[in-house]
Scaffold this active site. Structure first.
Site, PDB file in Angstrom:
ATOM      1  N   CYS A 354      70.531  30.242  19.726  1.00  0.00           N
ATOM      2  CA  CYS A 354      70.238  31.669  19.644  1.00  0.00           C
ATOM      3  C   CYS A 354      71.494  32.489  19.963  1.00  0.00           C
ATOM      4  CB  CYS A 354      69.066  32.023  20.561  1.00  0.00           C
ATOM      5  SG  CYS A 354      68.309  33.626  20.178  1.00  0.00           S
ATOM      6  N   HIS A 460      64.610  28.100  19.606  1.00  0.00           N
ATOM      7  CA  HIS A 460      64.486  27.598  20.970  1.00  0.00           C
ATOM      8  C   HIS A 460      63.480  26.448  20.990  1.00  0.00           C
ATOM      9  CE1 HIS A 460      66.648  30.893  22.955  1.00  0.00           C
ATOM     10  NE2 HIS A 460      66.015  31.731  22.146  1.00  0.00           N
TER      11      HIS A 460
END
Length: 507
Positions: A354, A460
């Protein structure tokens, strides 16, 4: 459901880090194993560890508590989530969604606006379940915050909860913490405290005498459990990365000897004892997704904040960030940018997740002033443009063909979640010159450099997927269900007989 409102049990703590989150999780599984319909609840959570559920985001602790309760995670279980962006600024998530107006509002001005939402969410859970297990925050005896309380005794009184007050005895002063907290509560609030819990005890429990008896004589509240220190319970601490450190891998890193190499490159990800370093920048987010690595046999996971701590590591992870440009500036100020670049130059594996993916690129472009413009680390030929809209969704995806250090992930499917501003794409000029970013997952979710040692992805939860752990390490780790059952077994063993049932008994 019997048609009556649920009984509620609440876990309060004398301090942050006392053990509220894991004890709440354990209680959720304990009551669920009795065939009861159980839901967790925390009115307000301050954490950059979040999960995506139907309706938006909730704190990771409540997500795992819901799984322990065998319930579908729900935004009502954590109606207010504060995600710190700077020391004096947080993004406010109300019922799963960013609330820009509340984010701009002074902290003390929020309680009147959000309490009706919190109370409604809690009332709905009480109506739909047999037991609601509630987690408090910090300490319930912060007298400077009492007038604005929306997470501790106001919640307890709203539901008439049976409250446990837990303290970390390993830090010392446990009896003073318990008595002081009890003494600073109002009389009506004290009546809700049904038991004291001594957590993280090491040594001979008989040496505690006559402390518990004296405390009961002073307060009328019994000590209902002395919980031995348990480093390996399998859940991350919620309040900070370095609180997690003793539970990770085979230990915490120490500084290398003078003159040690800053990096070494090229070992297989299946080396006999891989050393994995996660860079712990100030606004790190979703750090809990790396917790499963500590259950992989032989893996040494460590959190680093200085270049010297990268000596001898096999691979480096740049995790998510709540303030990508700010954390990138911090990384440069520490000299970690040069250490990561040296590691990659020598062929060492690097992973960005991310915000970490965004940092690995050539540039971060911020036309809306969300995070700020910044040059990237230049390890992936991609560019990220921040957007005002926030991507929040669960995803199922599959890696395509990967090369080099990450080749073992080729074709591996995984479930994860996205929480980010911005989109990432190949750097056009660099691609034209032959420096190509290889898309290794659909819809721009993952990118790899040509050499094959640097990988970045938006999803994630990669290390929470058994298929990923099997591909990377040839390892099978305990399931979450096994972890939750272990927690329930633990409290059943160490609480005084009958206490856990008495907490939900009809008055």
């Amino acid at each position: 459901m019997s048609g009556t409102l649920a009984r509620s049990v609440m876990v309060l703590g004398t301090t942050s880090g006392a053990g509220k989150s894991w004890l709440t999780t354990a209680l959720c599984r304990y009551y669920a194993r009795q065939g009861l319909k159980v839901a967790p609840f925390k009115a307000q959570n301050m954490s950059n560890n979040a999960r995506v559920v139907a309706g938006g985001e909730i704190g990771s602790a409540q997500y795992f508590q819901a799984l322990a309760a065998r319930a579908e995670p729900d935004v009502r279980m954590n109606p207010l989530l504060l995600k710190p962006e700077k020391d004096t600024q947080s993004q406010v998530i109300l019922m799963g969604q960013v609330d820009a107006e509340l984010s701009r509002m002074p902290w003390r001005g929020r309680s009147a606006s959000v309490w009706p939402v919190i109370a409604r969410a809690l009332d709905e859970l009480l109506a739909e379940n047999d037991v609601v297990v509630i987690e408090g925050a910090g300490s319930p005896a912060e007298i400077n915050l009492k007038s604005s309380d929306i997470v501790n005794m106001r919640v307890a009184q709203h539901t008439g909860a049976s409250c446990l007050l837990v303290t970390d005895i390993d830090r010392g002063g446990a009896f003073a913490h318990l008595y002081g907290t009890w003494a600073m509560l109002d009389e009506a609030e004290r009546q809700l405290i049904k038991g004291f819990v001594l957590n993280k005890f090491r040594g001979d429990a008989s040496l505690l005498a006559p402390g518990p008896q004296m405390l009961q004589e002073m307060t009328g509240v019994p000590t209902v459990a002395t919980l031995p220190m348990w480093w390996q319970h399998g859940l991350p601490e919620e309040d900070g990365v370095f609180d997690m450190a003793p539970t990770l891998g085979t230990g915490v890193s120490t500084l290398p000897p003078e003159g040690a190499e800053l990096a070494r490159g090229g070992p297989s990800l299946r080396s006999p004892r891989p050393v994995i370093a996660v860079i712990a920048y100030p606004r790190i987010s979703n750090l809990d997704e790396f917790q499963p690595l500590k259950n992989v046999p032989g893996v040494h996971l460590k959190w680093v904040r200085s270049p010297g701590e990268l000596a001898g590591v096999d691979w480096i992870i740049l995790p998510g960030s709540k303030h990508t440009s700010g954390d990138l500036a911090w990384l440069r100020a520490q000299g970690l940018d040069r250490a990561v670049a040296a590691h990659a130059e020598q062929g060492g594996a690097v992973l960005g997740v991310c915000g970490g993916l965004q940092m690995l690129g050539e540039a971060l472009i911020d036309p809306h002033g969300i995070d700020g413009n910044a040059p990237g680390l230049g390890l992936l030929p991609v560019v990220t443009v921040f957007e005002e809209g926030k991507t929040v969704q669960r995803r199922q995806a599959r890696f395509g063909e990967l090369a080099g250090a990450w080749a073992a992930l080729s074709g591996v499917g995984l479930q994860g979640y996205e929480i980010h501003h911005g989109q990432t794409a190949p750097h056009t000029a660099m691609a034209a010159a032959g420096d190509i970013a290889h898309g290794v997952m659909a819809e721009g979710l993952a990118w790899q450099n040509t050499r094959g040692n640097v990988l970045g992805l938006y999803l994630h939860g990669m290390f929470e997927d058994p298929a990923v752990l099997q591909a990377l390490f040839g390892a099978t780790v305990p399931t979450l269900d096994a972890v939750f059952d272990g927690l329930a077994d633990y409290i059943e063993q160490h609480f005084e007989p009958g206490v856990l049932q008495s907490l939900i008994a009809t008055p």
